[in-house]
Motif scaffolding. Structure first.
Motif, PDB file in Angstrom:
ATOM      1  N   LEU A 140       0.820  -1.214   0.000  1.00 28.40           N
ATOM      2  CA  LEU A 140       0.000   0.000   0.000  1.00 28.40           C
ATOM      3  C   LEU A 140       0.851   1.261   0.000  1.00 28.40           C
ATOM      4  N   SER A 141       2.007   1.223   0.646  1.00 29.84           N
ATOM      5  CA  SER A 141       2.895   2.383   0.637  1.00 29.84           C
ATOM      6  C   SER A 141       3.371   2.679  -0.777  1.00 29.84           C
ATOM      7  N   LEU A 142       3.784   1.630  -1.486  1.00 29.12           N
ATOM      8  CA  LEU A 142       4.234   1.807  -2.866  1.00 29.12           C
ATOM      9  C   LEU A 142       3.081   2.279  -3.750  1.00 29.12           C
ATOM     10  N   TRP A 143       1.887   1.726  -3.535  1.00 19.78           N
ATOM     11  CA  TRP A 143       0.723   2.130  -4.324  1.00 19.78           C
ATOM     12  C   TRP A 143       0.388   3.601  -4.089  1.00 19.78           C
ATOM     13  N   ALA A 144       0.391   4.040  -2.833  1.00 19.42           N
ATOM     14  CA  ALA A 144       0.067   5.439  -2.533  1.00 19.42           C
ATOM     15  C   ALA A 144       1.074   6.386  -3.162  1.00 19.42           C
ATOM     16  N   SER A 145       2.324   5.971  -3.222  1.00 26.83           N
ATOM     17  CA  SER A 145       3.344   6.811  -3.854  1.00 26.83           C
ATOM     18  C   SER A 145       3.109   6.937  -5.358  1.00 26.83           C
ATOM     19  N   ARG A 146       2.658   5.857  -5.992  1.00 25.30           N
ATOM     20  CA  ARG A 146       2.410   5.868  -7.440  1.00 25.30           C
ATOM     21  C   ARG A 146       1.080   6.511  -7.796  1.00 25.30           C
ATOM     22  N   HIS A 147       0.191   6.698  -6.803  1.00 22.75           N
ATOM     23  CA  HIS A 147      -1.141   7.234  -7.066  1.00 22.75           C
ATOM     24  C   HIS A 147      -1.417   8.420  -6.147  1.00 22.75           C
ATOM     25  N   PRO A 148      -0.682   9.505  -6.329  1.00 22.63           N
ATOM     26  CA  PRO A 148      -0.890  10.668  -5.458  1.00 22.63           C
ATOM     27  C   PRO A 148      -2.303  11.221  -5.589  1.00 22.63           C
ATOM     28  N   GLY A 149      -2.780  11.787  -4.499  1.00 22.31           N
ATOM     29  CA  GLY A 149      -4.079  12.417  -4.511  1.00 22.31           C
ATOM     30  C   GLY A 149      -5.241  11.498  -4.195  1.00 22.31           C
ATOM     31  N   LEU A 150      -4.993  10.198  -4.008  1.00 18.95           N
ATOM     32  CA  LEU A 150      -6.091   9.263  -3.771  1.00 18.95           C
ATOM     33  C   LEU A 150      -6.263   8.917  -2.293  1.00 18.95           C
ATOM     34  N   ALA A 151      -5.184   8.624  -1.606  1.00 16.12           N
ATOM     35  CA  ALA A 151      -5.282   8.252  -0.193  1.00 16.12           C
ATOM     36  C   ALA A 151      -5.210   9.490   0.685  1.00 16.12           C
ATOM     37  N   SER A 152      -6.037   9.517   1.726  1.00 17.16           N
ATOM     38  CA  SER A 152      -6.027  10.623   2.685  1.00 17.16           C
ATOM     39  C   SER A 152      -5.125  10.334   3.868  1.00 17.16           C
ATOM     40  N   ALA A 153      -4.915   9.059   4.182  1.00 19.56           N
ATOM     41  CA  ALA A 153      -4.065   8.673   5.308  1.00 19.56           C
ATOM     42  C   ALA A 153      -3.708   7.204   5.163  1.00 19.56           C
ATOM     43  N   LEU A 154      -2.547   6.829   5.693  1.00 16.62           N
ATOM     44  CA  LEU A 154      -2.111   5.435   5.737  1.00 16.62           C
ATOM     45  C   LEU A 154      -1.887   5.042   7.185  1.00 16.62           C
ATOM     46  N   VAL A 155      -2.455   3.903   7.575  1.00 18.58           N
ATOM     47  CA  VAL A 155      -2.187   3.306   8.879  1.00 18.58           C
ATOM     48  C   VAL A 155      -1.522   1.965   8.610  1.00 18.58           C
ATOM     49  N   LEU A 156      -0.257   1.845   8.985  1.00 21.12           N
ATOM     50  CA  LEU A 156       0.536   0.668   8.654  1.00 21.12           C
ATOM     51  C   LEU A 156       0.822  -0.138   9.916  1.00 21.12           C
ATOM     52  N   ASN A 157       0.387  -1.371   9.901  1.00 26.84           N
ATOM     53  CA  ASN A 157       0.504  -2.291  11.025  1.00 26.84           C
ATOM     54  C   ASN A 157       1.709  -3.195  10.784  1.00 26.84           C
ATOM     55  N   SER A 158       2.825  -2.869  11.421  1.00 23.79           N
ATOM     56  CA  SER A 158       4.081  -3.610  11.258  1.00 23.79           C
ATOM     57  C   SER A 158       4.411  -3.830   9.784  1.00 23.79           C
ATOM     58  N   PRO A 159       4.571  -2.768   9.012  1.00 25.92           N
ATOM     59  CA  PRO A 159       4.847  -2.922   7.572  1.00 25.92           C
ATOM     60  C   PRO A 159       6.245  -3.467   7.325  1.00 25.92           C
ATOM     61  N   TRP A 160       6.381  -4.346   6.329  1.00 24.75           N
ATOM     62  CA  TRP A 160       7.678  -4.960   6.018  1.00 24.75           C
ATOM     63  C   TRP A 160       8.443  -4.036   5.070  1.00 24.75           C
ATOM     64  N   LEU A 161       8.929  -2.942   5.636  1.00 20.20           N
ATOM     65  CA  LEU A 161       9.593  -1.924   4.839  1.00 20.20           C
ATOM     66  C   LEU A 161      11.074  -2.180   4.651  1.00 20.20           C
ATOM     67  N   GLU A 162      11.651  -3.065   5.458  1.00 22.20           N
ATOM     68  CA  GLU A 162      13.086  -3.332   5.356  1.00 22.20           C
ATOM     69  C   GLU A 162      13.362  -4.771   5.757  1.00 22.20           C
ATOM     70  N   PHE A 163      14.410  -5.311   5.174  1.00 24.62           N
ATOM     71  CA  PHE A 163      14.833  -6.687   5.422  1.00 24.62           C
ATOM     72  C   PHE A 163      15.270  -6.844   6.882  1.00 24.62           C
ATOM     73  N   GLN A 164      15.068  -8.059   7.405  1.00 25.90           N
ATOM     74  CA  GLN A 164      15.422  -8.310   8.805  1.00 25.90           C
ATOM     75  C   GLN A 164      16.905  -8.090   9.068  1.00 25.90           C
ATOM     76  N   ALA A 165      17.731  -8.344   8.076  1.00 27.22           N
ATOM     77  CA  ALA A 165      19.178  -8.148   8.223  1.00 27.22           C
ATOM     78  C   ALA A 165      19.609  -6.737   7.842  1.00 27.22           C
ATOM     79  N   THR A 166      18.664  -5.805   7.803  1.00 30.32           N
ATOM     80  CA  THR A 166      18.874  -4.386   7.505  1.00 30.32           C
ATOM     81  C   THR A 166      19.210  -4.168   6.029  1.00 30.32           C
ATOM     82  N   GLU A 167      19.362  -2.913   5.665  1.00 30.35           N
ATOM     83  CA  GLU A 167      19.578  -2.564   4.263  1.00 30.35           C
ATOM     84  C   GLU A 167      20.858  -3.188   3.711  1.00 30.35           C
ATOM     85  N   LEU A 168      21.907  -3.231   4.510  1.00 27.52           N
ATOM     86  CA  LEU A 168      23.166  -3.802   4.016  1.00 27.52           C
ATOM     87  C   LEU A 168      23.000  -5.263   3.654  1.00 27.52           C
ATOM     88  N   GLY A 169      22.283  -6.012   4.497  1.00 24.65           N
ATOM     89  CA  GLY A 169      22.040  -7.417   4.194  1.00 24.65           C
ATOM     90  C   GLY A 169      21.204  -7.595   2.943  1.00 24.65           C
TER      91      GLY A 169
END
Length: 339
Positions: A140-169
């Protein structure tokens, strides 16, 4: 042709509709049409007239009745989407969870919005609140970025935004995963889930929740190179900065438990994400991001013990009315117009 609304497996108050996608696939939209009382004390501004669209995480589907009931009491129209190859949308012969690019879910979301009566609707009509869990939060985060003007707010419940071994991993292994995704997209990768999360949430073990074990298996669906490559590319896009044009609330546990063996600590932590890495990466989503850490919460905040769920709902209730207000700049312009 999209099918009419019909009864849902969750019982009274819930209905589902099959969404036929252009590529021949299907997704399923669930709505809550409960007739319970509208409790105006749920939010600080006397109720929120909005549409809420929920998207589940990996190896999951929508079954959290209490989440729908919360939004209904708050005044919103609640919908949940079982993406293609998940949950209600699974059919014989399909590979559970299969996807090669998270952009592929745009078709599911577009069909859901159309069924919700929001085809082409912008936020100036009725607000659209996106509610995503884990991989659904990333999607949904990626979708909202590609579709500006549509979402009024995002509520993210433990979103998987990064790998468990961090960005370097992630950056270290992403090329190898990408190669396997091109050559052997469906070859299962070594299993990483020994069933710890299921033990923490399932009513058959140490948890309190009943759900369909075919749609949410004990150890999850087999991870494929295609899926992991899609997630890694999505996470790399987040790391570069999304610039979402709506306020974002990120709900996270205060700690992780990422060990391969069972411990009672798994009952008071996120066993799927590196929550500190996700908290940091959340700042790449938008200019306005609120990160809210809940002590002892599970990976799905809303499957945590009742007191933690209640606190999470209260935090949403305090945050959302302010998030949906016009910006200070808009208010100031209106007040000073004609001076």
């Amino acid at each position: 042709m999209t099918q009419p609304w019909g009864p849902d497996i969750l019982g009274e108050g819930f209905e589902q509709q099959t969404l036929n996608l252009d590529d021949g696939g299907i997704a399923t939209l669930v709505r809550y049409a409960g007739s319970g009382p509208l409790r105006r004390d749920e939010t600080s501004n006397g109720g929120i007239d909005a549409d809420v669209l929920y998207v589940h995480g990996w190896s999951d589907y929508f079954f959290q009745r209490h989440v729908a009931e919360f939004w209904h009491r708050a005044g919103a129209r609640f919908y949940a989407l079982d993406l293609h190859n998940y949950g209600r949308s699974l059919r014989p012969g399909l590979v559970p969870g299969f996807v090669t690019n998270l952009v592929d879910y745009d078709a599911d979301i577009a069909a859901a919005l159309d069924a919700m009566g929001r085809s082409g609707a912008r936020r100036e009509d009725r607000p659209l609140i996106l509610l995503g869990h884990s991989t659904g939060g990333l999607t949904l985060s990626l979708w909202a970025s590609r579709h500006p003007g549509l979402a009024s707010a995002l509520v993210l419940n433990s979103p998987w935004l990064e790998f468990q071994a961090t960005e370097l991993g992630r950056r270290a292994i992403a090329p190898l995963v990408g190669l396997h995704a091109r050559l052997h997209p469906l070859t299962p990768l070594p299993p990483v889930d020994p069933g710890i999360y299921t033990r923490a949430v399932s009513a058959t073990l140490d948890g309190e929740w009943d759900y369909n074990l075919e749609w949410r298996p004990d150890r999850g669906f087999p991870i494929t190179p295609a899926f992991l490559d899609a997630v890694f590319r999505g996470q790399a896009t987040v790391a570069a900065g999304l610039g979402i044009d709506a306020p974002v609330l990120v709900l996270l546990s205060d700690k992780s438990y990422l060990q391969p063996k069972w411990s009672a600590d798994a009952l008071t932590a996120d066993v799927a994400l590196n929550v500190d890495a996700v908290a940091h990466r959340s700042l790449s989503l938008a200019d306005t991001v609120t990160v809210s850490r809940l002590p002892n919460a599970l990976h799905d905040i809303f499957l945590s013990p009742e007191s933690i769920r209640r606190e999470a709902f209260e935090r949403i209730g305090r945050w959302l009315p302010m998030a949906l207000q016009p910006t200070d700049a808009v208010v100031w312009e209106a007040r000073t117009a004609g001076l």
